[in-house]
Design an enzyme around this catalytic site. Structure first.
Site, short mmCIF file in Angstrom:
data_model
loop_
_atom_site.label_atom_id
_atom_site.label_comp_id
_atom_site.label_asym_id
_atom_site.label_seq_id
_atom_site.Cartn_x
_atom_site.Cartn_y
_atom_site.Cartn_z
N HIS A 265 0.74 -1.11 -0.08
CA HIS A 265 0.01 0.05 -0.19
C HIS A 265 0.92 1.02 0.22
O HIS A 265 0.33 2.11 -0.84
CB HIS A 265 -0.77 0.05 1.35
CG HIS A 265 -2.25 1.52 0.75
ND1 HIS A 265 -2.95 1.17 0.89
CD2 HIS A 265 -1.85 1.97 1.90
CE1 HIS A 265 -3.96 2.02 0.93
NE2 HIS A 265 -3.03 3.09 1.63
N GLU A 266 1.75 1.47 0.94
CA GLU A 266 2.13 2.24 0.83
C GLU A 266 3.89 2.58 -0.11
O GLU A 266 3.60 4.32 -0.43
CB GLU A 266 3.71 2.69 2.47
CG GLU A 266 2.12 1.97 3.44
CD GLU A 266 1.56 3.98 4.04
OE1 GLU A 266 1.81 4.82 3.22
OE2 GLU A 266 0.66 3.69 4.26
N HIS A 269 1.92 4.84 -2.86
CA HIS A 269 1.65 5.94 -2.61
C HIS A 269 3.08 6.93 -3.44
O HIS A 269 3.55 7.29 -3.40
CB HIS A 269 1.48 6.86 -1.21
CG HIS A 269 0.62 6.47 -0.67
ND1 HIS A 269 -0.44 7.27 -1.75
CD2 HIS A 269 -0.77 5.74 0.24
CE1 HIS A 269 -1.93 6.76 -0.80
NE2 HIS A 269 -2.05 5.93 0.34
N GLU A 295 -4.35 7.52 -3.55
CA GLU A 295 -4.88 6.48 -2.69
C GLU A 295 -5.20 5.74 -3.97
O GLU A 295 -5.22 4.51 -3.97
CB GLU A 295 -5.82 5.89 -1.97
CG GLU A 295 -6.21 5.84 -1.09
CD GLU A 295 -5.93 5.54 -0.31
OE1 GLU A 295 -4.90 6.12 -0.03
OE2 GLU A 295 -5.76 4.16 0.90
ZN ZN Z 1 -3.41 5.59 2.10
#
Ligand code: ZN
Length: 495
Positions: A265-266, A269, A295
């Site tokens: 997830h990170e 980003h 996101e």
């Molecule tokens: Zn996020």
């Protein structure tokens, strides 16, 4: 245009602000990852000194004059100069539209709000939080009025996080999504129930998790020469400058998935951050466009890539190398265990199917509060009733209901919807990149992610703030954000 003296003055000024902001970012990262407890006070002073400097640099009257000169001279809307001037105008107006007294009152009230919220949550009693929330809602309404709005006051707050978002559009999107997702929950749970719970219970040493996470993050394209992963209680990603993107995660040795999906997830980003134009870094042309687009990048790598059968087929040998106990299971058993569906009260623990229901609830209540259709005193009742409709569960107490999130206590009303926009955008972007590259699934199955990343770089990341999010999605996928592709993805994956 780029030779215009006022543009050059603006660029120099906002570049100085970007340097200071990223310096503050380094201090913030250090605060989360390694600050000795006794240094907290001094660190707070350092950071508040820097933000004061940035505020003075970016709100001076001369900025307004330079912007005016650039706007009179005119610029092509999608040129670097045009994008920067438009972004600076937005930032300048937002920073200068609020009276100083309101900014100060807001800041004092959020400090009181966070304290009252923490106390109220401990004893699960909304009434202890109610007075300060009433004040915060009133101040948010005042802020919205100063920023300006046309048809819906809540729009002015959403616009901070998602430029161009309109609550009428988001509301329509969510009214389509909510009932469809509600209908998916039962069948998806039944399917999950076919597999034993805690199938993968075992011991997953931190060092092995770190090694595996790092291999996966590097394979999807995260550049470790331009970033790193550290450990914190709350995972995050922070961009500290071109060539410096920091991710964090947390470890639980009884859980195979937490840190891995946290890192994916990170890293999503982080890939966005690493894909921004370095020469414009920290300026609008080299900055992320919105939270909903940000996101989409994290959800795409976490769920569409990491949560797929193809991912575990490919990574199975490496996973077994790091965690020999996994040889007892097949790749598809591991993938199925990673996507169990089980409605729960807490948003941050929600699975991929039920997550958006939590967001729809918050969006509706916030909009009601800011528009004046919902009184703060009625929040618990409204929360619990809508929760039952959306997720089929009876909320047992305020701590597991309307007191669970910190956001309102910080006066952050307006951004919950960006989480769901991220999910919808991710599904829509995946659909579009598959159409553009028919061989993509074959590549993903063999662990080749460069075509996907290259497409995202070109269609999303390198654009910075060139296009507002609806237009970015329209050009990248042929449509503005809608629920259709995400529903199709959920049905395919969970039914
Ligand atoms: Zn996020």
């Amino acid at each position: 245009m780029s030779s215009s003296p006022s543009y050059q003055k603006l660029r120099a000024r906002f570049r100085e602000a970007a340097l200071l902001r990223s310096t503050e970012g380094v201090l913030g990262w250090d605060q989360e990852t390694g600050l000795p407890p006794k240094a907290v006070g001094w660190r707070a002073e350092q950071m508040s000194h820097l933000s004061g400097l940035v505020h003075r640099l970016t709100t001076g009257r001369e900025i307004g004059e330079w912007l005016g000169e650039c706007e009179v001279a005119g610029f092509a809307g999608e040129s670097t100069e045009g994008v920067n001037v438009r972004g600076w105008r937005r930032e300048y107006d937002r920073a200068t539209k609020l009276p100083a007294a309101l900014v100060e009152e807001f800041s004092l009230t959020t400090s009181a709000g966070m304290h009252a919220w923490a106390e109220a949550r401990k004893v699960s009693d909304f009434s202890a939080f109610r007075p300060v929330l009433e004040k915060l809602v009133r101040l948010c309404q005042e802020k919205a009025d100063h920023y300006g709005w046309t048809t819906c006051r809540y729009d002015a707050l959403m616009d901070i996080y998602e430029p161009g978002a309109r609550s009428a559009d988001i509301g329509a999107l969510f009214s389509e999504l909510g009932p469809e997702v509600a209908g998916l929950i039962g069948p998806a749970m039944e399917k999950a129930a076919a597999q034993p719970e805690n199938l993968l219970a075992g011991h997953y040493p931190v060092a092995a998790q770190q090694a595996f996470n790092r291999e996966v993050a590097a394979a999807v394209g995260f550049d470790f020469e331009a970033g790193r992963i550290d450990t914190t209680t709350h995972p995050f990603c922070t961009g500290l400058g071109p060539g410096d993107t920091r991710l964090t995660t947390r470890y639980d040795e009884s859980d195979l998935f937490g840190s891995l999906y946290g890192v994916l997830h990170e890293a999503g980003h982080g890939l966005y951050d690493q894909g921004l134009r370095a020469e414009e870094w920290g300026l609008p042309a080299g900055d992320a466009v919105s939270l909903g687009i940000h996101e989409s990048q994290s959800r795409l790598w976490e769920n569409h890539i990491g949560g797929s059968d193809a991912f575990w087929e490919h990574w199975y040998p490496r996973a077994c190398h790091h965690f020999p106990g996994l040889t007892k299971f097949t790749p598809s058993q591991i993938a199925a265990a990673a996507r169990r569906v089980s409605p729960s009260f807490i948003r941050v623990e929600a699975d991929e199917v039920t997550y958006d229901q939590h967001i729809i609830l918050r969006f509706e209540l916030e909009r009601g509060l800011i528009n004046g259709d919902l009184a703060v005193k009625d929040v618990p009742e409204a929360w619990n009733a809508r929760f039952k409709e959306l997720l089929g569960l009876t909320v047992p107490d305020d701590a597991r209901g309307c007191l669970q999130d910190i956001h309102w206590s910080m006066g952050s009303l307006g951004y919950f919807s960006t989480y769901t926009l991220g999910n919808l955008n991710a599904s829509q972007l995946m659909k579009a990149v598959r159409a553009a590259h028919p061989g993509l699934d074959g590549e993903l199955a063999s662990g080749k992610y460069s075509t996907l990343l290259g497409w995202l770089r070109k269609n999303v990341q390198e654009l910075g703030q060139t296009l507002d999010p609806p237009e970015l999605m329209r050009r990248a996928t042929g449509e503005t954000t809608n629920a259709k592709h995400h529903l199709e993805y959920l049905r395919g994956k969970f039914l």
